[in-house]
Design a protein around this motif. Structure first.
Motif, PDB file in Angstrom:
ATOM      1  N   THR A   4      57.369 -52.371 -26.806  1.00  0.00           N
ATOM      2  CA  THR A   4      56.264 -51.444 -26.629  1.00  0.00           C
ATOM      3  C   THR A   4      55.236 -51.628 -27.744  1.00  0.00           C
ATOM      4  O   THR A   4      55.438 -52.377 -28.694  1.00  0.00           O
ATOM      5  N   ALA A   5      54.132 -50.898 -27.625  1.00  0.00           N
ATOM      6  CA  ALA A   5      53.093 -50.904 -28.664  1.00  0.00           C
ATOM      7  C   ALA A   5      53.285 -49.750 -29.636  1.00  0.00           C
ATOM      8  O   ALA A   5      52.339 -49.329 -30.303  1.00  0.00           O
ATOM      9  N   TYR A   6      54.510 -49.249 -29.734  1.00  0.00           N
ATOM     10  CA  TYR A   6      54.835 -48.127 -30.619  1.00  0.00           C
ATOM     11  C   TYR A   6      54.280 -48.373 -32.022  1.00  0.00           C
ATOM     12  O   TYR A   6      54.527 -49.398 -32.638  1.00  0.00           O
ATOM     13  N   ALA A 529      53.012 -46.702 -20.469  1.00  0.00           N
ATOM     14  CA  ALA A 529      52.710 -47.494 -21.657  1.00  0.00           C
ATOM     15  C   ALA A 529      51.714 -46.820 -22.589  1.00  0.00           C
ATOM     16  O   ALA A 529      51.869 -46.867 -23.812  1.00  0.00           O
ATOM     17  N   GLN A 530      50.668 -46.184 -22.029  1.00  0.00           N
ATOM     18  CA  GLN A 530      49.596 -45.628 -22.861  1.00  0.00           C
ATOM     19  C   GLN A 530      49.013 -44.395 -22.198  1.00  0.00           C
ATOM     20  O   GLN A 530      48.898 -44.318 -20.972  1.00  0.00           O
ATOM     21  N   ALA A 531      48.622 -43.450 -23.033  1.00  0.00           N
ATOM     22  CA  ALA A 531      47.892 -42.284 -22.555  1.00  0.00           C
ATOM     23  C   ALA A 531      46.797 -41.946 -23.564  1.00  0.00           C
ATOM     24  O   ALA A 531      46.890 -42.293 -24.746  1.00  0.00           O
ATOM     25  N   ARG A 532      45.790 -41.261 -23.082  1.00  0.00           N
ATOM     26  CA  ARG A 532      44.656 -40.867 -23.918  1.00  0.00           C
ATOM     27  C   ARG A 532      44.623 -39.349 -24.008  1.00  0.00           C
ATOM     28  O   ARG A 532      44.677 -38.646 -22.993  1.00  0.00           O
ATOM     29  N   VAL A 545      48.020 -42.612 -27.424  1.00  0.00           N
ATOM     30  CA  VAL A 545      49.454 -42.603 -27.712  1.00  0.00           C
ATOM     31  C   VAL A 545      50.143 -43.630 -26.815  1.00  0.00           C
ATOM     32  O   VAL A 545      49.658 -43.953 -25.730  1.00  0.00           O
ATOM     33  N   HIS A 546      51.283 -44.131 -27.302  1.00  0.00           N
ATOM     34  CA  HIS A 546      52.032 -45.157 -26.597  1.00  0.00           C
ATOM     35  C   HIS A 546      53.415 -44.639 -26.225  1.00  0.00           C
ATOM     36  O   HIS A 546      53.862 -43.605 -26.735  1.00  0.00           O
ATOM     37  N   TYR A 547      54.075 -45.373 -25.373  1.00  0.00           N
ATOM     38  CA  TYR A 547      55.402 -44.991 -24.896  1.00  0.00           C
ATOM     39  C   TYR A 547      56.330 -44.643 -26.068  1.00  0.00           C
ATOM     40  O   TYR A 547      56.408 -45.356 -27.064  1.00  0.00           O
ATOM     41  N   GLY A 566      44.404 -47.517 -20.366  1.00  0.00           N
ATOM     42  CA  GLY A 566      44.697 -48.937 -20.465  1.00  0.00           C
ATOM     43  C   GLY A 566      45.501 -49.432 -19.286  1.00  0.00           C
ATOM     44  O   GLY A 566      45.170 -49.170 -18.118  1.00  0.00           O
ATOM     45  N   GLU A 567      46.581 -50.134 -19.551  1.00  0.00           N
ATOM     46  CA  GLU A 567      47.396 -50.710 -18.490  1.00  0.00           C
ATOM     47  C   GLU A 567      48.120 -49.660 -17.652  1.00  0.00           C
ATOM     48  O   GLU A 567      48.664 -49.984 -16.598  1.00  0.00           O
ATOM     49  N   SER A 568      48.120 -48.402 -18.105  1.00  0.00           N
ATOM     50  CA  SER A 568      48.804 -47.348 -17.355  1.00  0.00           C
ATOM     51  C   SER A 568      47.925 -46.688 -16.301  1.00  0.00           C
ATOM     52  O   SER A 568      48.407 -45.856 -15.522  1.00  0.00           O
ATOM     53  N   VAL A 569      46.630 -47.022 -16.273  1.00  0.00           N
ATOM     54  CA  VAL A 569      45.754 -46.458 -15.239  1.00  0.00           C
ATOM     55  C   VAL A 569      46.266 -46.896 -13.874  1.00  0.00           C
ATOM     56  O   VAL A 569      46.584 -48.069 -13.647  1.00  0.00           O
TER      57      VAL A 569
END
Length: 582
Positions: A4-6, A529-532, A545-547, A566-569
């Motif tokens: 992950t991008a943690y 993976a990502q949220a805003r 924030v990331h997973y 990002g990729e979670s859209v």
């Protein structure tokens, strides 16, 4: 397993004070000298949290300042035997548990020797007088006040390495659990009381975390940064630790040291022990996140939560990794009256296990099996502790299948542990160390010593009514639909009515609006993976924030919104949110 991008090093960028932080001893000395008047006498006080490397200050800082008089405040401290006599009731003979201290720092000093040091300072008429060390402000309030600080986690690393013992005693080689106990129950409590008024007026704060890499920030800039933190989402700095039962999930997911045997814990949001990174231009300052609690409790927690808990952060999010690992210790947490009467804590460690991931066949041990006779089970535990036989967990304890996104509720008094093959997000109250181990599967600790078992305490607090039927009805996946909208739905996932924390899960593929309603929120992105995170009114800068990252939304924020990013859209994400019930 996909990495992950943690973010292991989250920062808060403080606006408007970019030129009020300094790196390195030379620049720090220049900043301190610029604060001094051109003539006359100046008293510079450098008060310190216990664990600060005084030898480094003596070697690197004091000679550069060229004082007329140098005073080490610790020369007025009581000797080791006097401290032991003062603290014996709080220390107890137990290896792990003490009694919470209500001492004030002046009690640890000789009033006569403090008076002598004050007279020494008074006699100097011109030039710089430098007073340093823990308790330095007891000698003089300071014409210029510096507070040298560091987080509890860093203190623990220095203890483990043998660099430091406890404050005022030469016990570097004592059992680490006893040293931690003394710090937890006494030193940190006493020094937090001492430093809070100092931080409110300090001219500078000295970051002493990295050896020979000091950073300094002005007090005004630090206080502005902490105030800014209460108006936006933020993360504290996580730390990771191995354990005898630790697993491999975090190592792979979070890009941790591959040479480490395992990682058992991650303290992802435990503000009393985590650090906080504040960035001032090119300089990053590391301070205890506890300082935010001490200086900004009301906007951070909200009025009702502050009224109930004071300057303590009552919600804890941490990770327990047994993937490719072993069972946690079989344990129970004390009832409220027990923790109050025995240890001086005013609330207990209610908790829950949210399952981030699980291997096939994973289980959670939770509650006693129906028909269990208390004395029979206790006799079996005592026999196991004596080494006569393994504890018969199959006979006495429920083993409940654990799957990803399950939520198990664990009010105090419930026997429990996570089995091997689980990745747990633990959502709990925050008294920290009040776990009574009942059985540890016959293991030794990483230090080669038997891990402490506290059957004498555990036997006093087990709620024997929490049997199979009760547990299945009240503690396993109490999922309740609450609300839904366009592209989102909200579920209540707990906690039990005896627990003061409320948790909600939101599944969403579109923006979801939240509100703190006057109380601090703590969230983790448990799917996606990502949220805003942003403000519908633009009150703070958007925050990504990331997973698996835990983030805090202070009470003062009010309304905020979380959206796929990002990729979670286009995908369905989930957060788990916790707050203190009204």
């Amino acid at each position: 397993m996909k990495q992950t991008a943690y973010d292991k090093y989250p920062e808060i960028t403080v606006l408007g004070f970019e030129n009020q932080a300094w790196q390195g001893w030379d620049d720090i000395v220049a900043a301190l000298n610029a604060k001094r008047p051109n003539q006359g006498k100046t008293v510079l006080v450098i008060d310190c949290y216990p664990g600060v490397r005084l030898a480094e200050l003596e070697r690197q800082l004091l000679p550069r300042l060229a004082p007329q008089l140098t005073v080490n405040a610790e020369t007025a401290r009581l000797d080791e035997q006097h401290l032991h006599d003062l603290l014996a009731r709080n220390l107890t003979d137990d290896r792990v548990f003490g009694v919470l201290s209500c001492h004030q720092l002046p009690e640890f000093f000789s009033a006569q020797r403090l008076a002598q040091l004050r007279q020494d300072v008074e006699r100097v008429e011109q030039g710089l007088v430098l007073i340093y060390g823990p308790g330095a402000a007891l000698v003089h309030p300071g014409d210029v006040l510096v507070y040298a600080d560091l987080a509890r986690w860093e203190i623990q690393q220095r203890m483990r390495s043998g660099e430091f013992g406890n404050w005022g005693v030469e016990n570097q080689h004592e059992d680490i659990l006893r040293r931690y106990k003394r710090a937890f129950f006494i030193e940190w409590r006493v020094f937090d009381r001492h430093k809070t008024p100092l931080l409110k007026r300090a001219d500078f704060v000295l970051d002493t975390t990295q050896q020979d890499q000091p950073n300094l920030v002005s007090g005004d800039a630090l206080r502005a940064g902490l105030e800014q933190a209460t108006r936006q989402p933020f993360r504290v700095v996580p730390f990771f630790d191995p354990g005898v039962w630790g697993g491999q999930w975090m190592k792979q997911q979070f890009d941790l040291d591959p040479s480490a045997a395992n990682y058992a814990w991650c303290f992802d949001c435990v503000p009393e022990e985590n650090s906080l990174f504040l960035r001032f231009g090119a300089v990053r300052i590391e301070i205890p996140s506890q300082d935010l609690m001490l200086l900004q409790p009301r906007p951070l927690l909200g009025e009702k939560v502050h009224a109930r808990f004071g300057a303590e952060f009552p919600i804890r999010f941490d990770f327990l990794d047994t993937m490719d690992g072993q069972n946690l210790s079989f344990q129970v947490h004390p009832l409220t009256e027990y923790i109050q009467q025995q240890f001086g804590m005013h609330y207990t460690q209610d908790e829950s296990y949210y399952i981030l991931d699980a291997e096939p066949g994973a289980v959670v041990y939770l509650g006693t099996q129906t028909g269990t006779q208390p004395q029979t089970m206790l006799d079996d535990l005592h026999a196991a502790q004596r080494g006569e036989k393994p504890f018969d967990d199959q006979r006495f304890v429920n083993q409940i299948p654990a799957r990803k996104h399950d939520h198990f509720l664990i009010p105090a008094g419930t026997v429990h542990c996570s089995g091997k093959g689980t990745m747990v997000l633990e959502i709990s109250a925050t008294p920290y160390i009040f776990t009574f181990k009942l059985w540890d599967w016959g293991r030794l600790g990483l230090d080669g010593l038997p891990r402490p078992v506290h059957l004498e305490h555990g036997a006093q607090v087990i709620d024997w009514q929490r049997d199979t039927r009760w547990v299945e009805k009240h503690l396993v996946n109490r999922i309740e639909p609450i609300a839904q909208g366009d592209g989102w739905r909200e579920e209540r996932t707990g906690l039990h009515e005896r627990e003061f924390i409320e948790t909600r899960r939101h599944w969403f593929s579109a923006p979801v609006t939240h509100h703190t309603h006057g109380g601090v929120n703590v969230l983790n992105l448990v799917e996606g993976a990502q949220a805003r995170v942003d403000s519908p009114t633009g009150a703070f800068e958007p925050y990504i924030v990331h997973y698996a990252e835990t983030f805090i939304v202070p009470a003062a924020v009010g309304e905020y919104r979380i959206s796929p990013w990002g990729e979670s859209v286009g995908q369905t994400l989930a957060t788990v949110k916790a707050w203190v019930r009204g």
